[in-house]
Design an enzyme around this catalytic site. Structure first.
Site, PDB file in Angstrom:
ATOM      1  N   ASP A 233       0.846  -1.182   0.000  1.00 24.57           N
ATOM      2  CA  ASP A 233       0.000   0.000   0.000  1.00 24.57           C
ATOM      3  C   ASP A 233       0.892   1.246   0.000  1.00 24.57           C
ATOM      4  OD1 ASP A 233      -3.026   0.821   0.547  1.00 24.57           O
ATOM      5  OD2 ASP A 233      -1.826   1.992   1.952  1.00 24.57           O
TER       6      ASP A 233
ATOM      7  N   HIS B 118      -7.127  -6.858   0.119  1.00 24.17           N
ATOM      8  CA  HIS B 118      -6.019  -5.911   0.078  1.00 24.17           C
ATOM      9  C   HIS B 118      -4.867  -6.268   1.000  1.00 24.17           C
ATOM     10  CE1 HIS B 118      -4.019  -2.062  -0.296  1.00 24.17           C
ATOM     11  NE2 HIS B 118      -4.254  -1.730   0.963  1.00 24.17           N
TER      12      HIS B 118
END
Length: 294
Positions: free
Chosen positions: A104, A273
């Site tokens: 991320d 994610h």
């Protein structure tokens, strides 16, 4: 969660970085994403430390690292600034050259570090992202809906800070559930969740993390525009979740091959994610294999 790891506080340019380390092999830097801390690596860092010298910092503005005052240009929280933090931290630990993996926001710092400091990074991995400029240029209704926080957090201070600060735990938990492959949150262990909540309850962290996203929409884009011809030179591993937005809207591997002159490999994992927590065994397997090739 990090039994046997040593903790450090190391001065960088304009702030102080908190980190933990373990191992005696080749140095491997692990960078976390939003809205987490280095604790996101808890399930795989100990195993990696059996093969490498693992360094797990909190990015500036996150966790227990410093939260320097922001500036009008958002340069304090630019990825270029965070990348320099990490180069300085690794140098302070005695590592002039090292490998790096980032999830991320940490992946965006790794990308910038590969461009600004190619002599430092020997191998790199990015987890569940496409390049910042690529995402902004492709944004449509579906992307803006799925990644609404990109556009919420960049609103001028103090709007997002005040709204998040009204109930930080709810905001944190809602987004962890929203972006994962399982809203029941069974993938996040209680100790890690408690750590995320502890750190994210600090108003200074809320502001600094908003600044991270404001930087992405301003100064980071300017840096990316200026460096369109620069490529990642080292070998690159790309991992992403097949239940996530990146997989639905991008040919993730192709976006990174456009940004690299060296070899690029990668695959999707059966998760959302948060790869290192949702699918730690598979994530560990790919990172071990790739970085052991060094």
């Amino acid at each position: 969660m990090f039994e046997g790891f040593a903790t450090h506080r190391i001065a960088a340019s304009g702030t102080e970085i908190f980190l933990c380390t373990k191992g005696e092999g080749e140095p491997l830097l692990l960078l976390h994403g939003y809205p987490q801390t280095h604790a996101m690596w808890h399930a795989i860092a100990p195993a990696l430390a059996e093969r490498f010298t693992v360094v797990c910092p909190d990015l500036r503005g996150y966790g227990d690292s410093g939260k320097p005052p922001s500036d009008a240009a958002h340069a304090t929280y630019a990825k270029r600034t965070s990348a320099m933090d990490m180069v300085e931290v690794m140098a302070a630990l005695g590592f002039g050259r090292f490998m790096a993996a980032g999830h991320d926001r940490g992946g965006r710092v790794v990308h910038r570090m590969c461009l600004d400091h190619p002599e430092r990074v020997t191998r790199a991995a990015v987890l569940d992202i496409v390049p910042t400029r690529t995402l902004f240029r492709a944004t449509d209704q579906a992307i803006a809906t799925g990644y609404y926080h990109w556009f919420f957090l960049i609103q001028p201070e103090p709007l997002p800070e005040r709204l998040i600060g009204a109930d930080p735990s709810f905001y944190l938990r809602e987004n962890l559930a929203r972006w994962s492959g399982s809203r029941d949150m069974r993938w996040v262990v209680p100790e890690a969740l408690a750590e995320y909540e502890r750190c994210f309850s600090d108003p200074a962290t809320i502001h600094a993390t908003c600044e991270d996203y404001r930087a992405a929409a301003t100064v980071d884009l300017a840096h990316d525009e200026a460096d369109l011809d620069r490529k990642i030179a080292c070998p690159l591993l790309v991992l992403w979740g097949e239940q996530g937005l990146m997989h639905r809207h991008f040919d993730v591997l192709a976006t990174w091959r456009e940004k690299a002159s060296g070899p690029v490999e990668g695959t999707a994992l059966p998760c959302g994610h948060f790869l290192a927590e949702e699918r730690p065994a598979e994530t560990l397997e790919h990172l071990l294999r790739f970085f052991a090739l060094h």
